[in-house]
Design an enzyme around this catalytic site. Structure first.
Site, PDB file in Angstrom:
ATOM      1  N   LYS A 130     -10.328  22.837  -2.396  1.00 38.75           N
ATOM      2  CA  LYS A 130      -9.413  21.886  -1.747  1.00 38.75           C
ATOM      3  C   LYS A 130      -9.941  21.636  -0.346  1.00 38.75           C
ATOM      4  CE  LYS A 130      -5.487  19.728  -2.621  1.00 38.75           C
ATOM      5  NZ  LYS A 130      -4.912  19.242  -3.885  1.00 38.75           N
ATOM      6  N   ASP A 170      -5.465  13.402  -2.570  1.00 42.69           N
ATOM      7  CA  ASP A 170      -4.223  14.195  -2.516  1.00 42.69           C
ATOM      8  C   ASP A 170      -3.344  13.467  -1.500  1.00 42.69           C
ATOM      9  OD1 ASP A 170      -2.917  16.864  -3.385  1.00 42.69           O
ATOM     10  OD2 ASP A 170      -2.712  16.971  -1.226  1.00 42.69           O
TER      11      ASP A 170
END
Ligand code: NDP
Length: 450
Positions: A130, A170
């Site tokens: 991430k 995201d």
């Protein structure tokens, strides 16, 4: 009385605290996993001997870098960029980029850790990672966002690649940002490869990728309801957020005959008791994706109620789908949901439900699905985008959607396999964590001291 099981978990968490001070979100994500995995490891010494959980909470690599850029007024600006490469045991790192002012190392480590389990559950060959920045795209011009994305990628490109690490979108990173990031990568590397997913269809994206997280969530909800011989038809559904996940969760809720009645943003929520229908959803999408306006404008347009600074969980419903941000549904909210007859909570967002709220939902017999299972449709379809990029062929909408549906049903089956107790009740948290863990742990053992 402290049980052996509890003391083993506490001991493990003390070690996590010591090694990762001041990282509350990361602790929370690890604790949820430890509750299921520590007792499982006690019963399966092969994992204990290989010290797997201790190894899994340590990122393989973390990159932190300066992102300098210039705003439209000619001022020098700087943000912090990150990429957490958590685990590559079962495939290259895979996970989104988040641009939001509250991004920090704790938030990205929690997201990367969750991603490892989620990607494993999809059964596709993807490790977990991430990244992102504390940059806030809200209120910035398209040119400012482009300059920021180009600067961010100018550092990141050296550390990613189609067989190394494949970022995606995201919160705050939608199709506009992915386009700018991809353009800069291509320019720096002089190659056109599937290094990012969530690309536009014109330049290598997959059909259904924008819809995938929201659609996948609803496929999962339908499977959960089937265990109670029910469907979504006629059920009142609360949805939070109004971004990518929320929009397509609303669309698929409608397709399954449910009635979505709320949507929100960081300023407040709208309650539309007649239901957000297809025409109203079109307005909402235009408002959020093109005009980049506030959810209040939906209430102004359709004459429904708007609640400034509040969350939607006090509205009576059958199903609640938190699709905005971490820790947006706390114990008080869970109590309201239970009081008002909610029977199912499934997470579109990552870790939106606090641990106390999860306990309350479980105690009161509410079906509850953690995001690592119920929102895995996004990354699963990213995996399908990678496959299509590799074979340089594109599947139809129907083909991709059917593959997505099958993956979500399979994730549900895995949760049942590892999460069902003797009375037939399903603990989806336990099921998802153990199923996700086993595959990664077995690969780590096979690969030796990695
Ligand atoms: P978007 O940026 O498209 O939308 C985020 C939404 O959440 C916006 O409506 C935003 O409102 C709202 N929001 C942000 N911060 C807060 C806050 N503090 N309180 C209330 N609302 C807030 O992101 P996505 O829809 O892509 O992501 C939503 C969630 O789903 C995240 O947790 C993400 O990690 C998760 N997720 C996303 C996937 C994907 O494929 N996109 C895949 C799997 C999980 P505002 O506009 O005011 O900021």
């Amino acid at each position: 009385m402290i049980t052996t099981k509890q003391s083993a978990i506490d001991k493990f968490m003390d070690m996590v605290d010591l090694k990762n001070p001041a990282q509350p979100e990361f602790h929370q994500a690890v604790y949820e996993v430890a509750l299921a995995i520590v007792p499982f490891i006690e019963k399966n010494p092969v994992y204990k001997k290989a010290n797997i959980l201790e190894r899994m909470i340590e990122a393989e690599r973390i990159l932190i870098f300066r992102v300098p850029w210039m705003d439209d007024a000619g001022n020098y600006r700087v943000n912090r960029g990150y990429r957490v490469q958590m685990n590559s045991a079962i495939g290259p790192y895979k996970g989104g980029l988040r641009f939001h002012p509250n991004v920090n190392l704790s938030v990205l480590k929690f997201l990367a850790f969750e991603q490892v389990f989620k990607n494993s559950l999809t059964t596709l060959p993807m490790g977990g990672g991430k990244g992102g920045s504390d940059f806030d795209p809200k209120g910035k011009s398209d040119n400012e966002v482009m300059r920021f994305c180009q600067s961010f990628m100018t550092e990141l490109y050296q550390h990613i690649g189609k067989d190394t690490d494949i970022p995606a979108g995201d919160v705050g990173v939608g199709s506009r940002e992915i386009g700018f990031l991809f353009g800069q990568y291509k320019r720096l590397k002089n190659e056109f490869t599937g290094v990012l997913t969530g690309k536009g269809y014109a330049y290598g994206g997959s059909l259904i990728r924008p819809e995938a997280t929201g659609y996948g969530l609803l496929f999962f909800v339908e499977e959960m309801l089937k265990t109670k011989n029910q469907t979504l038809k006629g059920k009142k559904v609360l949805i939070s957020g109004s971004g990518n996940v929320a929009q397509y969760a609303i669309e698929k809720t409608l397709a399954f005959g449910g009635i979505p009645v709320t949507a929100s943003d960081s300023n407040g929520f709208i309650y539309d008791p007649k239901g957000i229908d297809a025409a109203k959803l079109e307005f909402l999408m235009e408002l959020k994706n093109v005009k980049r306006g506030r959810i209040k404008e939906y209430a102004d347009k359709f004459g429904c109620e708007y609640f400034e600074g509040e969350k939607p969980w006090g509205i009576p419903c059958d199903v609640a789908l938190p699709c905005a941000i971490q820790n947006e549904l706390d114990e008080e909210d869970a109590k309201l949901l239970v009081e008002n007859g909610c029977m199912l909570v499934a997470e579109g967002a990552n870790m939106p439900t606090t641990p106390d709220a999860i306990t309350w939902l479980h105690k009161n017999g509410v079906l509850y699905a953690p995001g690592k299972a119920s929102n895995a449709g996004g990354v699963a379809t990213s995996g399908l985008e990678m496959s299509q990029n590799s074979i340089r062929l594109y599947w139809t909408r129907a083909e991709v959607e059917e593959r997505l549906r099958i993956i979500m049903c399979d994730i549900h089956d895995q949760c049942i396999k590892y999460g069902k107790d003797e009375k037939g009740n399903v603990d989806y948290v336990k099921g998802a964590n153990i199923a996700g863990f086993v595959r990664v742990a077995d690969a780590m053992i096979a690969e030796g001291h990695v």
